[in-house]
Motif scaffolding. Structure first.
Motif, PDB file in Angstrom:
ATOM      1  N   GLY A   1       9.047  80.378  37.761  1.00  0.00           N
ATOM      2  CA  GLY A   1       8.513  79.635  38.765  1.00  0.00           C
ATOM      3  C   GLY A   1       7.987  80.803  39.896  1.00  0.00           C
ATOM      4  O   GLY A   1       8.680  81.794  39.876  1.00  0.00           O
ATOM      5  N   MET A   2       7.010  80.623  40.609  1.00  0.00           N
ATOM      6  CA  MET A   2       6.469  81.604  41.564  1.00  0.00           C
ATOM      7  C   MET A   2       6.218  80.782  42.988  1.00  0.00           C
ATOM      8  O   MET A   2       5.895  79.443  42.652  1.00  0.00           O
ATOM      9  CB  MET A   2       5.105  82.317  41.069  1.00  0.00           C
ATOM     10  CG  MET A   2       5.355  83.183  39.898  1.00  0.00           C
ATOM     11  SD  MET A   2       3.935  84.301  39.964  1.00  0.00           S
ATOM     12  CE  MET A   2       4.433  85.001  38.377  1.00  0.00           C
ATOM     13  N   GLU A   3       6.566  81.310  44.085  1.00  0.00           N
ATOM     14  CA  GLU A   3       6.296  80.619  45.256  1.00  0.00           C
ATOM     15  C   GLU A   3       5.728  81.650  46.381  1.00  0.00           C
ATOM     16  O   GLU A   3       6.044  82.600  46.295  1.00  0.00           O
ATOM     17  CB  GLU A   3       7.612  80.102  45.775  1.00  0.00           C
ATOM     18  CG  GLU A   3       8.433  79.200  44.717  1.00  0.00           C
ATOM     19  CD  GLU A   3       9.283  78.189  45.406  1.00  0.00           C
ATOM     20  OE1 GLU A   3       9.525  77.949  46.613  1.00  0.00           O
ATOM     21  OE2 GLU A   3       9.879  77.344  44.629  1.00  0.00           O
ATOM     22  N   THR A   4       4.882  80.982  47.134  1.00  0.00           N
ATOM     23  CA  THR A   4       4.519  82.052  48.273  1.00  0.00           C
ATOM     24  C   THR A   4       5.711  82.274  49.110  1.00  0.00           C
ATOM     25  O   THR A   4       6.853  81.578  49.121  1.00  0.00           O
ATOM     26  CB  THR A   4       3.435  81.219  49.018  1.00  0.00           C
ATOM     27  OG1 THR A   4       4.027  79.964  49.588  1.00  0.00           O
ATOM     28  CG2 THR A   4       2.293  80.905  48.448  1.00  0.00           C
ATOM     29  N   PRO A   5       5.649  83.249  49.893  1.00  0.00           N
ATOM     30  CA  PRO A   5       6.776  83.693  50.778  1.00  0.00           C
ATOM     31  C   PRO A   5       7.049  82.588  51.734  1.00  0.00           C
ATOM     32  O   PRO A   5       8.542  82.630  51.909  1.00  0.00           O
ATOM     33  CB  PRO A   5       6.352  84.658  51.765  1.00  0.00           C
ATOM     34  CG  PRO A   5       5.123  85.370  50.838  1.00  0.00           C
ATOM     35  CD  PRO A   5       4.493  84.218  50.062  1.00  0.00           C
TER      36      PRO A   5
ATOM     37  N   TYR B   1       3.478  77.002  48.737  1.00  0.00           N
ATOM     38  CA  TYR B   1       2.724  76.443  47.487  1.00  0.00           C
ATOM     39  C   TYR B   1       3.376  77.123  46.196  1.00  0.00           C
ATOM     40  O   TYR B   1       4.069  78.224  46.580  1.00  0.00           O
ATOM     41  CB  TYR B   1       1.328  77.111  47.638  1.00  0.00           C
ATOM     42  CG  TYR B   1       0.482  76.787  46.191  1.00  0.00           C
ATOM     43  CD1 TYR B   1      -0.266  75.411  46.258  1.00  0.00           C
ATOM     44  CD2 TYR B   1       0.072  77.485  45.195  1.00  0.00           C
ATOM     45  CE1 TYR B   1      -0.869  75.063  45.599  1.00  0.00           C
ATOM     46  CE2 TYR B   1      -0.688  76.899  44.294  1.00  0.00           C
ATOM     47  CZ  TYR B   1      -1.262  75.903  44.227  1.00  0.00           C
ATOM     48  OH  TYR B   1      -2.036  75.106  43.364  1.00  0.00           O
ATOM     49  N   TYR B   2       3.471  76.504  45.309  1.00  0.00           N
ATOM     50  CA  TYR B   2       4.434  76.720  44.310  1.00  0.00           C
ATOM     51  C   TYR B   2       3.962  76.320  42.947  1.00  0.00           C
ATOM     52  O   TYR B   2       3.529  75.289  42.854  1.00  0.00           O
ATOM     53  CB  TYR B   2       5.973  76.539  44.625  1.00  0.00           C
ATOM     54  CG  TYR B   2       5.974  75.242  44.980  1.00  0.00           C
ATOM     55  CD1 TYR B   2       6.017  74.961  46.462  1.00  0.00           C
ATOM     56  CD2 TYR B   2       6.222  73.943  44.382  1.00  0.00           C
ATOM     57  CE1 TYR B   2       6.030  73.635  47.138  1.00  0.00           C
ATOM     58  CE2 TYR B   2       6.068  72.647  44.903  1.00  0.00           C
ATOM     59  CZ  TYR B   2       6.053  72.548  46.296  1.00  0.00           C
ATOM     60  OH  TYR B   2       6.059  71.338  46.673  1.00  0.00           O
ATOM     61  N   VAL B   3       4.216  77.272  41.775  1.00  0.00           N
ATOM     62  CA  VAL B   3       3.786  76.792  40.429  1.00  0.00           C
ATOM     63  C   VAL B   3       4.762  77.097  39.467  1.00  0.00           C
ATOM     64  O   VAL B   3       5.941  78.035  39.825  1.00  0.00           O
ATOM     65  CB  VAL B   3       2.346  77.652  40.101  1.00  0.00           C
ATOM     66  CG1 VAL B   3       1.428  77.275  41.135  1.00  0.00           C
ATOM     67  CG2 VAL B   3       2.911  79.032  40.097  1.00  0.00           C
ATOM     68  N   GLY B   4       4.901  76.378  38.384  1.00  0.00           N
ATOM     69  CA  GLY B   4       6.001  76.653  37.297  1.00  0.00           C
ATOM     70  C   GLY B   4       4.974  77.015  36.175  1.00  0.00           C
ATOM     71  O   GLY B   4       3.850  76.331  35.779  1.00  0.00           O
TER      72      GLY B   4
ATOM     73  N   LEU C   1      -1.277  85.715  41.163  1.00  0.00           N
ATOM     74  CA  LEU C   1      -1.366  85.446  39.771  1.00  0.00           C
ATOM     75  C   LEU C   1      -2.518  85.369  39.405  1.00  0.00           C
ATOM     76  O   LEU C   1      -3.398  84.490  40.093  1.00  0.00           O
ATOM     77  CB  LEU C   1      -0.271  84.383  39.643  1.00  0.00           C
ATOM     78  CG  LEU C   1      -0.198  84.105  38.065  1.00  0.00           C
ATOM     79  CD1 LEU C   1       0.666  85.245  37.450  1.00  0.00           C
ATOM     80  CD2 LEU C   1       0.520  82.700  37.911  1.00  0.00           C
ATOM     81  N   ILE C   2      -3.024  85.819  38.426  1.00  0.00           N
ATOM     82  CA  ILE C   2      -4.213  85.505  37.545  1.00  0.00           C
ATOM     83  C   ILE C   2      -3.815  85.290  36.204  1.00  0.00           C
ATOM     84  O   ILE C   2      -3.365  86.070  35.353  1.00  0.00           O
ATOM     85  CB  ILE C   2      -5.224  86.888  37.635  1.00  0.00           C
ATOM     86  CG1 ILE C   2      -5.773  86.961  39.103  1.00  0.00           C
ATOM     87  CG2 ILE C   2      -6.375  86.485  36.540  1.00  0.00           C
ATOM     88  CD1 ILE C   2      -6.814  85.823  39.299  1.00  0.00           C
TER      89      ILE C   2
ATOM     90  N   LEU D   1      -1.394  81.225  41.584  1.00  0.00           N
ATOM     91  CA  LEU D   1      -0.783  81.295  42.946  1.00  0.00           C
ATOM     92  C   LEU D   1      -1.109  82.595  43.707  1.00  0.00           C
ATOM     93  O   LEU D   1      -1.259  83.557  43.121  1.00  0.00           O
ATOM     94  CB  LEU D   1       0.803  81.321  42.703  1.00  0.00           C
ATOM     95  CG  LEU D   1       1.272  81.249  43.987  1.00  0.00           C
ATOM     96  CD1 LEU D   1       2.228  80.043  44.037  1.00  0.00           C
ATOM     97  CD2 LEU D   1       2.072  82.511  44.334  1.00  0.00           C
ATOM     98  N   LYS D   2      -1.575  82.222  44.907  1.00  0.00           N
ATOM     99  CA  LYS D   2      -2.171  83.460  45.777  1.00  0.00           C
ATOM    100  C   LYS D   2      -0.784  83.624  46.652  1.00  0.00           C
ATOM    101  O   LYS D   2      -0.175  82.859  47.047  1.00  0.00           O
ATOM    102  CB  LYS D   2      -3.232  82.894  46.557  1.00  0.00           C
ATOM    103  CG  LYS D   2      -4.598  82.547  45.832  1.00  0.00           C
ATOM    104  CD  LYS D   2      -5.651  82.458  46.532  1.00  0.00           C
ATOM    105  CE  LYS D   2      -5.818  81.064  47.101  1.00  0.00           C
ATOM    106  NZ  LYS D   2      -7.192  80.786  47.882  1.00  0.00           N
ATOM    107  N   ARG D   3      -0.833  84.993  47.066  1.00  0.00           N
ATOM    108  CA  ARG D   3       0.328  85.467  47.944  1.00  0.00           C
ATOM    109  C   ARG D   3       1.739  85.309  47.311  1.00  0.00           C
ATOM    110  O   ARG D   3       2.382  84.401  47.812  1.00  0.00           O
ATOM    111  CB  ARG D   3       0.283  85.073  49.343  1.00  0.00           C
ATOM    112  CG  ARG D   3       1.004  85.811  50.205  1.00  0.00           C
ATOM    113  CD  ARG D   3       1.001  85.091  51.708  1.00  0.00           C
ATOM    114  NE  ARG D   3       0.192  85.279  52.496  1.00  0.00           N
ATOM    115  CZ  ARG D   3       0.003  84.771  53.720  1.00  0.00           C
ATOM    116  NH1 ARG D   3       0.946  83.926  54.227  1.00  0.00           N
ATOM    117  NH2 ARG D   3      -1.123  84.939  54.186  1.00  0.00           N
TER     118      ARG D   3
END
Ligand code: MTE
Ligand code: MO
Length: 268
Positions: free
Chosen positions: A186-190, A194-197, A229-230, A240-242
């Motif tokens: 999982g990734m999240e902005t600080p 916004y967050y993605v799995g 992320l690209i 996801l940006k930032r």
């Protein structure tokens, strides 16, 4: 996707039946067999007619080679997005989606936080990420809204970060096999706005980058500075940006657009 301040909206996209989703997943699980079924016959013939090098077909090996021992050689998810010449990349790169990046961010104090079950949070700086092998990628970035654009990104492979820091395995040791990895990342902005799995195979894909450059220049704020992320095997939503935090897990991480009714995987 384009969003307004209060109610994020996402246009209709192709909705797969459960049967279609399972079929796609099964094809992906079969790796090269899946690749065979997705590529035009001519390309598939080209790939399979190439000589093998260390057991991996040469066109794929060329993408995998790096100074680091790339852990993704374990993964069967080798469906590669087509790449283009740098000259074909757009100069005016579209900006879309500002969830989680509306506030100011001081790049000097930014750090990547990496969380793994049973282990202490690890901190990695931008300089440490830049010290890893650099990879450039020119590909057709696709948004579910229906637009696409050839874009030029530069950064480090997520798989290289994972193998360099021995991340993402349940043992805490370098992976002995694909099964050692947690199922998801999982990734999240600080600010957690916004967050993605991501399924781990997509995260480990050789074209998945932690990008800090666009068109050979440092990333700008609206494009996700200092690190984004690209991930060409996914639609724009997952890019996801930032990035603020990365969390490995066996359970599906939360996902901003999946929570709003869209397919979790949005794969290409
Ligand atoms: N933090 C954050 N990342 C995001 C979004 C967002 O709203 N917030 N939108 C996504 C969507 S829908 C797309 S199409 C791409 C657009 O990236 P770009 O603005 O660099 O073109 O970013 C993705 N990453
Ligand atoms: Mo998008």
């Amino acid at each position: 996707m384009e969003t307004n301040e209060q109610t994020p909206q996402m246009p209709e996209r192709e909705v797969l039946t459960t049967e279609q989703q399972i079929r796609r997943r099964t094809l992906k699980a079969f790796g090269l067999f899946g690749l065979a079924s997705l590529l035009p016959v001519g390309i598939w013939k080209y790939v399979t007619s190439q000589p093998k090098e260390a057991g991996i077909l040469k066109p794929l090996r060329a993408i995998l080679n790096s100074n680091e021992q790339v852990a993704n050689t374990y993964f069967s998810n080798q469906h590669l997005a087509p790449t283009f010449a740098v000259e074909q990349a757009a100069k005016a790169v579209r900006i879309n989606g500002r969830e989680g990046i509306r506030t100011e961010l001081d790049p000097a104090t930014w750090q990547l936080q990496i969380q793994q079950p049973g282990r202490e949070t690890m901190i990695v700086t931008l300089d440490e990420i830049k010290a890893l092998p650099k990879q450039e990628l020119v590909f057709d970035f696709k948004c579910v809204e229906g637009w696409s654009q050839i874009q030029h990104w530069g950064g480090t492979r997520l798989a290289d970060l994972i193998s360099h820091y021995k991340l993402g395995t349940r043992t805490g040791q370098p992976a002995a096999s694909e099964a050692d990895y947690f199922n998801y990342l999982g990734m999240e902005t600080p600010d957690k706005g916004y967050y993605v799995g991501l399924d781990i195979a997509s995260a480990m894909h050789p074209q998945t980058l932690l990008a800090y450059e666009m068109n050979g220049e440092p990333l700008t704020g609206p494009h996700g500075a200092p690190l984004r992320l690209i991930i060409p095997v996914k639609y724009g939503v997952k890019n996801l940006k930032r990035i603020g935090t990365m969390t490995f897990a066996d359970d599906r991480p939360r996902d901003f657009w999946a929570e709003r009714g869209y397919d979790y995987h949005v794969g290409l």
